[in-house]
Design an enzyme around this catalytic site. Sequence first.
Site, PDB file in Angstrom:
ATOM      1  N   ILE A  12      39.167 -32.841 -21.875  1.00  0.00           N
ATOM      2  CA  ILE A  12      39.619 -32.343 -20.564  1.00  0.00           C
ATOM      3  C   ILE A  12      38.506 -32.492 -19.530  1.00  0.00           C
ATOM      4  CG2 ILE A  12      40.587 -30.373 -19.303  1.00  0.00           C
ATOM      5  CD1 ILE A  12      41.592 -29.294 -22.005  1.00  0.00           C
ATOM      6  N   GLU A  83      33.569 -25.609 -28.619  1.00  0.00           N
ATOM      7  CA  GLU A  83      34.165 -26.187 -29.820  1.00  0.00           C
ATOM      8  C   GLU A  83      35.646 -25.886 -29.687  1.00  0.00           C
ATOM      9  OE1 GLU A  83      32.903 -27.964 -32.253  1.00  0.00           O
ATOM     10  OE2 GLU A  83      30.841 -27.865 -31.530  1.00  0.00           O
ATOM     11  N   THR A 133      42.092 -20.800 -23.003  1.00  0.00           N
ATOM     12  CA  THR A 133      43.296 -21.267 -23.682  1.00  0.00           C
ATOM     13  C   THR A 133      44.351 -20.175 -23.800  1.00  0.00           C
ATOM     14  OG1 THR A 133      44.071 -21.933 -25.888  1.00  0.00           O
ATOM     15  CG2 THR A 133      42.031 -20.731 -25.821  1.00  0.00           C
ATOM     16  N   ASP A 134      45.604 -20.594 -23.960  1.00  0.00           N
ATOM     17  CA  ASP A 134      46.679 -19.612 -24.196  1.00  0.00           C
ATOM     18  C   ASP A 134      46.600 -19.018 -25.604  1.00  0.00           C
ATOM     19  OD1 ASP A 134      47.487 -21.857 -25.662  1.00  0.00           O
ATOM     20  OD2 ASP A 134      49.511 -21.967 -24.804  1.00  0.00           O
ATOM     21  N   GLU A 135      45.783 -19.661 -26.483  1.00  0.00           N
ATOM     22  CA  GLU A 135      45.745 -19.210 -27.881  1.00  0.00           C
ATOM     23  C   GLU A 135      45.139 -17.818 -28.016  1.00  0.00           C
ATOM     24  OE1 GLU A 135      44.718 -22.214 -30.748  1.00  0.00           O
ATOM     25  OE2 GLU A 135      45.288 -23.826 -29.400  1.00  0.00           O
ATOM     26  N   TYR A 159      38.742 -20.082 -33.789  1.00  0.00           N
ATOM     27  CA  TYR A 159      38.666 -20.716 -32.465  1.00  0.00           C
ATOM     28  C   TYR A 159      39.158 -19.769 -31.368  1.00  0.00           C
ATOM     29  CZ  TYR A 159      40.316 -23.399 -28.432  1.00  0.00           C
ATOM     30  OH  TYR A 159      40.569 -23.822 -27.145  1.00  0.00           O
ATOM     31  N   LYS A 163      37.160 -17.943 -28.246  1.00  0.00           N
ATOM     32  CA  LYS A 163      37.519 -18.126 -26.827  1.00  0.00           C
ATOM     33  C   LYS A 163      37.843 -16.773 -26.189  1.00  0.00           C
ATOM     34  CE  LYS A 163      37.851 -21.371 -24.654  1.00  0.00           C
ATOM     35  NZ  LYS A 163      36.854 -22.118 -23.847  1.00  0.00           N
ATOM     36  N   ARG A 291      48.663 -25.072 -42.063  1.00  0.00           N
ATOM     37  CA  ARG A 291      47.373 -24.522 -41.635  1.00  0.00           C
ATOM     38  C   ARG A 291      47.350 -23.027 -41.961  1.00  0.00           C
ATOM     39  NH1 ARG A 291      46.522 -25.145 -35.257  1.00  0.00           N
ATOM     40  NH2 ARG A 291      45.563 -27.140 -35.812  1.00  0.00           N
ATOM     41  N   GLY A 293      47.141 -19.237 -41.458  1.00  0.00           N
ATOM     42  CA  GLY A 293      47.276 -18.381 -40.266  1.00  0.00           C
ATOM     43  C   GLY A 293      47.886 -19.099 -39.067  1.00  0.00           C
TER      44      GLY A 293
HETATM   45  P1  NAD Z   1      36.636 -31.133 -26.455  1.00  0.00           P
HETATM   46  O1  NAD Z   1      36.285 -30.631 -27.812  1.00  0.00           O
HETATM   47  O2  NAD Z   1      37.305 -32.447 -26.312  1.00  0.00           O
HETATM   48  O3  NAD Z   1      35.310 -31.209 -25.550  1.00  0.00           O
HETATM   49  C1  NAD Z   1      34.328 -30.212 -25.530  1.00  0.00           C
HETATM   50  C2  NAD Z   1      33.088 -30.796 -24.864  1.00  0.00           C
HETATM   51  O4  NAD Z   1      32.100 -29.764 -24.825  1.00  0.00           O
HETATM   52  C3  NAD Z   1      32.476 -31.977 -25.635  1.00  0.00           C
HETATM   53  O5  NAD Z   1      32.125 -33.001 -24.737  1.00  0.00           O
HETATM   54  C4  NAD Z   1      31.224 -31.380 -26.268  1.00  0.00           C
HETATM   55  O6  NAD Z   1      30.179 -32.323 -26.448  1.00  0.00           O
HETATM   56  C5  NAD Z   1      30.860 -30.310 -25.256  1.00  0.00           C
HETATM   57  N1  NAD Z   1      30.065 -29.224 -25.837  1.00  0.00           N
HETATM   58  C6  NAD Z   1      30.294 -28.571 -27.007  1.00  0.00           C
HETATM   59  N2  NAD Z   1      29.352 -27.645 -27.208  1.00  0.00           N
HETATM   60  C7  NAD Z   1      28.514 -27.699 -26.140  1.00  0.00           C
HETATM   61  C8  NAD Z   1      27.351 -26.986 -25.763  1.00  0.00           C
HETATM   62  N3  NAD Z   1      26.857 -26.021 -26.541  1.00  0.00           N
HETATM   63  N4  NAD Z   1      26.748 -27.289 -24.599  1.00  0.00           N
HETATM   64  C9  NAD Z   1      27.237 -28.286 -23.814  1.00  0.00           C
HETATM   65  N5  NAD Z   1      28.335 -29.006 -24.119  1.00  0.00           N
HETATM   66  C10 NAD Z   1      28.960 -28.711 -25.267  1.00  0.00           C
HETATM   67  O7  NAD Z   1      37.482 -29.971 -25.791  1.00  0.00           O
HETATM   68  P2  NAD Z   1      38.633 -30.071 -24.698  1.00  0.00           P
HETATM   69  O8  NAD Z   1      39.931 -30.244 -25.382  1.00  0.00           O
HETATM   70  O9  NAD Z   1      38.225 -31.005 -23.640  1.00  0.00           O
HETATM   71  O10 NAD Z   1      38.606 -28.585 -24.141  1.00  0.00           O
HETATM   72  C11 NAD Z   1      37.778 -28.227 -23.018  1.00  0.00           C
HETATM   73  C12 NAD Z   1      37.941 -26.743 -22.751  1.00  0.00           C
HETATM   74  O11 NAD Z   1      39.312 -26.455 -22.478  1.00  0.00           O
HETATM   75  C13 NAD Z   1      37.551 -25.861 -23.940  1.00  0.00           C
HETATM   76  O12 NAD Z   1      36.901 -24.732 -23.452  1.00  0.00           O
HETATM   77  C14 NAD Z   1      38.882 -25.495 -24.580  1.00  0.00           C
HETATM   78  O13 NAD Z   1      38.798 -24.244 -25.208  1.00  0.00           O
HETATM   79  C15 NAD Z   1      39.780 -25.441 -23.360  1.00  0.00           C
HETATM   80  N6  NAD Z   1      41.207 -25.742 -23.611  1.00  0.00           N
HETATM   81  C16 NAD Z   1      41.570 -26.856 -24.303  1.00  0.00           C
HETATM   82  C17 NAD Z   1      42.927 -27.131 -24.473  1.00  0.00           C
HETATM   83  C18 NAD Z   1      43.397 -28.372 -25.184  1.00  0.00           C
HETATM   84  O14 NAD Z   1      44.613 -28.522 -25.401  1.00  0.00           O
HETATM   85  N7  NAD Z   1      42.535 -29.301 -25.551  1.00  0.00           N
HETATM   86  C19 NAD Z   1      43.900 -26.264 -23.948  1.00  0.00           C
HETATM   87  C20 NAD Z   1      43.465 -25.135 -23.243  1.00  0.00           C
HETATM   88  C21 NAD Z   1      42.126 -24.888 -23.061  1.00  0.00           C
HETATM   89  P1  TYD Z   2      46.488 -29.220 -32.402  1.00  0.00           P
HETATM   90  O1  TYD Z   2      46.676 -30.507 -31.674  1.00  0.00           O
HETATM   91  O2  TYD Z   2      45.409 -29.126 -33.431  1.00  0.00           O
HETATM   92  O3  TYD Z   2      46.359 -28.071 -31.305  1.00  0.00           O
HETATM   93  P2  TYD Z   2      46.409 -26.447 -31.491  1.00  0.00           P
HETATM   94  O4  TYD Z   2      46.189 -26.105 -32.918  1.00  0.00           O
HETATM   95  O5  TYD Z   2      45.251 -26.022 -30.631  1.00  0.00           O
HETATM   96  O6  TYD Z   2      47.744 -26.018 -30.962  1.00  0.00           O
HETATM   97  O7  TYD Z   2      47.860 -28.879 -33.130  1.00  0.00           O
HETATM   98  C1  TYD Z   2      49.072 -28.794 -32.405  1.00  0.00           C
HETATM   99  C2  TYD Z   2      50.138 -28.363 -33.364  1.00  0.00           C
HETATM  100  O8  TYD Z   2      50.343 -29.417 -34.310  1.00  0.00           O
HETATM  101  C3  TYD Z   2      49.746 -27.146 -34.192  1.00  0.00           C
HETATM  102  O9  TYD Z   2      50.913 -26.354 -34.402  1.00  0.00           O
HETATM  103  C4  TYD Z   2      49.263 -27.718 -35.503  1.00  0.00           C
HETATM  104  C5  TYD Z   2      50.104 -28.978 -35.659  1.00  0.00           C
HETATM  105  N1  TYD Z   2      49.461 -30.093 -36.379  1.00  0.00           N
HETATM  106  C6  TYD Z   2      50.145 -30.751 -37.405  1.00  0.00           C
HETATM  107  O10 TYD Z   2      51.298 -30.406 -37.738  1.00  0.00           O
HETATM  108  N2  TYD Z   2      49.537 -31.790 -38.042  1.00  0.00           N
HETATM  109  C7  TYD Z   2      48.266 -32.186 -37.722  1.00  0.00           C
HETATM  110  O11 TYD Z   2      47.727 -33.126 -38.382  1.00  0.00           O
HETATM  111  C8  TYD Z   2      47.578 -31.519 -36.656  1.00  0.00           C
HETATM  112  C9  TYD Z   2      46.195 -31.923 -36.244  1.00  0.00           C
HETATM  113  C10 TYD Z   2      48.220 -30.488 -36.003  1.00  0.00           C
END
Ligand code: NAD
Ligand code: TYD
Length: 353
Positions: A12, A83, A133-135, A159, A163, A291, A293
């Site tokens: 993101i 993370e 996150t919504d989680e 996770y 958060k 998974r 939980g």
């Molecule tokens: P991602 O894992 O793709 O990227 C995380 C980035 O943070 C990486 O570039 C990593 O190198 C960097 N990072 C990790 N630890 C660090 C540290 N200690 N110092 C500096 N940089 C560090 O994650 P993402 O999917 O891009 O998510 C970004 C943010 O959005 C996160 O806070 C996540 O909780 C939140 N979020 C993600 C989603 C989703 O669907 N991916 C949804 C809602 C919220």
């Molecule tokens: P994920 O993309 O890991 O996001 P989050 O756990 O943060 O929602 O997973 C999305 C949904 O897909 C989640 O319900 C777990 C499921 N999932 C699978 O069924 N198979 C997979 O291999 C993965 C990675 C996720």
Amino acid sequence: MTIFVTGGAGFIGSNFVLDWLAHSSEPLVNLDVLTYAGNLENLATVDFDSRHIFVKGDIGDTEMVARLLAEHQPRAVINFAAESHVDRSIHGPEAFIQTNIVGTFHLLEAVRAYCGQLAAEAQKAFRLLHVSTDEVYGSLDKDDPAFSENNRYEPNSPYSASKAASDHLVRAYHHTYGLPVLTTNCSNNYGPYHFPEKLIPLCIHNALADKALPIYGDGQQIRDWLYVKDHCSAIRRVLEAGRLGETYNIGGWSEKPNLEVVTTLCTILDELIPRADGKNYAEQITYVTDRPGHDRRYAIDASKVELELGWKPAETFETGIRKTVQWYLDNQAWVANVTSGAYREWLGKQYGA
Ligand code: NAD
Ligand code: TYD
């Protein structure tokens, strides 16, 4: 004016950096420690853009963050660094505690000190936007109303618990120290540069590699899906006009069971790049152990950000997923680079042989 982004080489964060530089002339400092999830290739198109200043470093390094803030004098800090993968948090929660909780704490300390010494006007304009996150709200039953900003925090995975803790720290720094914060809680993102450990990019990658598409449990777990560029526009809008100390839920009004998500992307692949043997990609779907939980359902009520700030997603799931599949087809070199080495070890750990 400058903004300061953390985690801007991740999924993101890198989309946000690209989006920011496309919409604004304002420079951006990007602090990222480059874990397995951080990838400078995501930012290749702004490599020579002098408005993008990349610094490799940890949000937990208060001294370094303090130095960078003093040097660049940003008007805002946006914290993406984290993370972010639930399955990894189950195998190894410690990194999640370190970065998401301890790291956020150290970042808050550095930002508090920086903000405290700004001149009155700069201090008034300053914002820290924490991306969450919504989680954190836990799991919904089928007929429960979607998460609003008033839902209790009930995180269920290491996770989401980490958060949730970071959100609480951000809130506390506002209430105790008057730090000018904003928090966004967003649903599942998808789109370009998504690391292929998460459901959508993993299944696109495996489909093209003639591998199993792993569905946890019965595949009827529901997520709300938001195209990543819509998340970026929401963050820009909250930064611009969000009320201090408030949280905003961001979502796509696109609740889908996992199985439907995977069959949809299989259908798009059937159309765009049919399998040589004439079979459908959906035949690669394989049910695997659930998974631990596993949260059953997430759903976001995004009325507050829509009514208060006038933000709306531009993409539906149908338009966004098509763009995403096409992006992966057009960027196979990027996929090949991120799926070498350590990625294979992860697949072995999570999915076995
Ligand atoms: P991602 O894992 O793709 O990227 C995380 C980035 O943070 C990486 O570039 C990593 O190198 C960097 N990072 C990790 N630890 C660090 C540290 N200690 N110092 C500096 N940089 C560090 O994650 P993402 O999917 O891009 O998510 C970004 C943010 O959005 C996160 O806070 C996540 O909780 C939140 N979020 C993600 C989603 C989703 O669907 N991916 C949804 C809602 C919220
Ligand atoms: P994920 O993309 O890991 O996001 P989050 O756990 O943060 O929602 O997973 C999305 C949904 O897909 C989640 O319900 C777990 C499921 N999932 C699978 O069924 N198979 C997979 O291999 C993965 C990675 C996720």
